[in-house]
Design a protein around this motif. Structure first.
Motif, mmCIF file in Angstrom:
data_model
loop_
_atom_site.group_PDB
_atom_site.id
_atom_site.type_symbol
_atom_site.label_atom_id
_atom_site.label_comp_id
_atom_site.label_asym_id
_atom_site.label_seq_id
_atom_site.Cartn_x
_atom_site.Cartn_y
_atom_site.Cartn_z
ATOM 1 N N UNK A 25 14.648 7.922 -8.925
ATOM 2 C CA UNK A 25 13.326 8.987 -9.419
ATOM 3 C C UNK A 25 12.194 7.902 -9.028
ATOM 4 N N UNK A 26 12.594 6.900 -8.948
ATOM 5 C CA UNK A 26 11.407 5.978 -9.339
ATOM 6 C C UNK A 26 11.429 5.762 -7.765
ATOM 7 N N UNK A 29 11.268 9.054 -4.696
ATOM 8 C CA UNK A 29 11.058 10.419 -5.535
ATOM 9 C C UNK A 29 11.227 11.651 -4.476
ATOM 10 N N UNK A 30 11.301 11.608 -3.561
ATOM 11 C CA UNK A 30 11.303 12.508 -2.760
ATOM 12 C C UNK A 30 12.955 12.939 -2.687
ATOM 13 N N UNK A 31 14.023 12.532 -3.645
ATOM 14 C CA UNK A 31 14.783 12.405 -3.350
ATOM 15 C C UNK A 31 15.170 13.483 -5.137
ATOM 16 N N UNK A 32 16.029 14.909 -4.036
ATOM 17 C CA UNK A 32 16.616 15.894 -5.730
ATOM 18 C C UNK A 32 17.981 15.526 -5.909
ATOM 19 N N UNK A 377 21.374 -1.162 -8.830
ATOM 20 C CA UNK A 377 22.342 0.344 -7.757
ATOM 21 C C UNK A 377 21.653 1.212 -7.273
ATOM 22 N N UNK A 378 20.109 1.905 -7.958
ATOM 23 C CA UNK A 378 19.006 2.424 -6.428
ATOM 24 C C UNK A 378 18.341 1.634 -5.518
ATOM 25 N N UNK A 379 18.433 0.257 -5.634
ATOM 26 C CA UNK A 379 18.428 -0.422 -4.439
ATOM 27 C C UNK A 379 18.897 -0.354 -3.297
#
Length: 392
Positions: A25-26, A29-32, A377-379
């Motif tokens: 989300x950080x 931010x446009x991914x739901x 992991x997000x990166x």
């Protein structure tokens, strides 16, 4: 707006999944996100389609009813996936469900990211081919997994180890210990079946330490908050059990003689004691990363042990030694005496060569693992999706 599907199947996966979603989300931010949720995920900007409670009932019903229930849950999830057409899917741990579900996602040409690799390096190595076929990226949490999976052509990336950040947040608890003596901690596990075997053994080893070194040490026993306090009183002798244990809230302790009983906050306790006895599992790595010298004990039924020897092909049982690539802490498995374990715990808790050697090895262990798992992991997810889009 971009979207992604997330699957978690148990509380530990809910924690990892929530931390990953918060990081996504950080940076995206446009991914739901939508999918299966537990208590942690419900607190985020994330849409729940099913709850982990629906998966937790599996295994307690008849086989046919189990399969029917699973099929209905899969159909409900796939209906939403077909309607929403997510850009990618992240499946967190829980391979029994997620490996099967990944097949449905691949048929739909949805990129599949497995977060936490199945422990195929321990057993069922032959399933690596299926893992390779049904995933596009595997994000692992143990550094030694990288060579294993890359050698088998699995697209694998080590993104960090959750125990690193947890251990770093541990706090010293000196107020629990009223005696100014070295303290030996016992961590008999968080599952009832595990406690029933390990707690009596831990108490017997404590008594052996008392016998060999009268009044030299004090002790601390970790009480997992998930376990009923009565289980601890049942294992204690009549003159040691106490109603005080039933009155403990999370984070509180009770001193009975030379032994403190601490309810929850096990990592803080690990950071506070001078040496520790830990059952095998992730707790061994948590303890090591708090820089507490430890040893590991594990004992099972003779039949289970012989079966495990045939199925599990590992040089060590503890994650500490697996990460280190050699034995840096002693493992007492199946055949050992309480005297041997008592001597090791006493040596680890006392100033001397043995303690200094293990402390040096634990310091080096920190260089082999990395923290900041959720952001890394997000990166990795972002980089993976960017590379796919650039290749289209």
């Amino acid at each position: 707006m971009a979207s992604f599907f997330l699957s978690v199947g148990e509380p530990s996966g809910d924690v990892l999944g929530a931390e990953l979603v918060a990081a996504l989300n950080d940076i995206m931010p446009h991914a739901h996100g939508f999918g299966i949720a537990g208590p942690k995920l419900r607190n985020l900007e994330y849409e729940e389609i099913a709850g982990i409670e629906e998966l937790s009932v599996m295994g307690f019903v008849e086989v046919i009813k189990h399969i029917t229930y699973l099929k209905r849950l899969e159909d409900r999830l796939l209906m939403e996936i077909d309607r929403r057409q997510p850009d990618f899917a992240v499946l967190v741990d829980y391979p029994g469900f997620n490996m099967r579900f990944a097949e449905f996602l691949k048929v739909r040409k949805i990129p599949v990211i497995q977060f936490v690799a199945p422990q195929l390096w321990a057993w069922k190595e032959g399933r690596t081919k299926k893992l390779r076929d049904v995933t596009d990226l595997v994000m692992g949490i143990m550094p030694f997994e990288e060579t294993f999976f890359n050698d088998r052509d699995v697209n694998f990336k080590y993104v960090g180890t959750p125990q690193v950040d947890r251990a770093a947040a541990a706090k010293h608890r000196p107020a629990d210990f009223k005696l100014s003596k070295p303290t030996i901690g016992f961590f008999p596990g968080s599952r009832r079946s595990e406690l029933s075997k390990m707690l009596p053994m831990a108490l017997a080893i404590r008594d052996e330490v008392r016998s060999q070194w009268p009044d030299k040490f004090q002790f601390a026993i970790s009480m997992a908050p998930s376990l009923d306090v009565s289980l601890f009183n049942q294992a204690l002798s009549a003159d040691e059990s106490s109603d005080l244990l039933s009155e403990l809230s999370l984070g509180q302790s009770a001193l009975l003689g030379d032994t403190s009983f601490v309810r929850g906050e096990s990592l803080d306790l690990m950071a506070s004691v001078n040496s520790a006895l830990v059952t095998s599992g992730t707790a061994t790595l948590e303890c090591a990363l708090t820089n507490c010298p430890l040893c590991v004990v594990y004992r099972m039924s003779p039949l289970s042990y012989q079966l495990a020897k045939r199925l599990v092909k590992l040089p060590h049982i503890s994650l500490v030694n697996l990460v280190a690539g050699r034995e840096i802490i002693r493992e007492f498995v199946q055949e050992f005496t309480y005297e041997e374990v008592a001597q090791e715990l006493a040596a680890l808790a006392s100033d001397g060569d043995r303690r200094e050697t293990v402390l040096g090895d634990l310091t080096h262990l920190h260089t082999l693992v990395q923290g900041d798992l959720s952001r890394c992991a997000a990166l990795a997810v972002q980089s993976f999706m960017n590379s796919r889009q650039s290749n289209i």
